[in-house]
Design a protein around this motif. Sequence first.
Motif, PDB file in Angstrom:
ATOM      1  N   SER A  25       0.828  -1.203   0.000  1.00 41.29           N
ATOM      2  CA  SER A  25       0.000   0.000   0.000  1.00 41.29           C
ATOM      3  C   SER A  25       0.860   1.249   0.000  1.00 41.29           C
ATOM      4  O   SER A  25       2.056   1.179   0.272  1.00 41.29           O
ATOM      5  N   THR A  28       2.207   5.881  -5.029  1.00 43.60           N
ATOM      6  CA  THR A  28       1.875   7.205  -5.545  1.00 43.60           C
ATOM      7  C   THR A  28       1.926   7.267  -7.069  1.00 43.60           C
ATOM      8  O   THR A  28       1.563   8.280  -7.658  1.00 43.60           O
ATOM      9  N   ASP A  79      -3.870   2.717  -4.918  1.00 40.01           N
ATOM     10  CA  ASP A  79      -2.671   2.799  -4.094  1.00 40.01           C
ATOM     11  C   ASP A  79      -2.437   1.559  -3.256  1.00 40.01           C
ATOM     12  O   ASP A  79      -1.580   1.567  -2.378  1.00 40.01           O
TER      13      ASP A  79
END
Length: 127
Positions: A25, A28, A79
């Motif tokens: 996780s 970007t 993300d």
Amino acid sequence: QVQLVESGGGLVKPGGSLRLSCVASGFTLNSYVIGWFRQAPGKERERVSCIESRDGSTSYADSVKGRFIMSRDNAKDNDKTTVHLQMNSLKPEDTAVYFCATDYYVHCSFNHEYDYWGQGTQVTVSS
């Protein structure tokens, strides 16, 4: 901040199977690769497999080709993603701490260095 958490390790008999998971996780960017690595006591870290975020293409080390399968869950969050390593026909020499790692590359390459690593999960293959 990219974070990775592995799970699924354990003790298995030779010839058995295990499935490792890695939740990654904090991405970007949309293009990244996730790799599985392993390190046995007294040995150098070994690259095991890799998957590309763009299309799920995978690559494997010769030592696990035909026995291990890397996959990913269908992406729902930009993300965050979960990848798996299905390990079949396990051998005692597969015993190691298994790590997942990631970085912002478009394609997998066993020459890549990775900046982001999980904490590792122990896999022991023994009768």
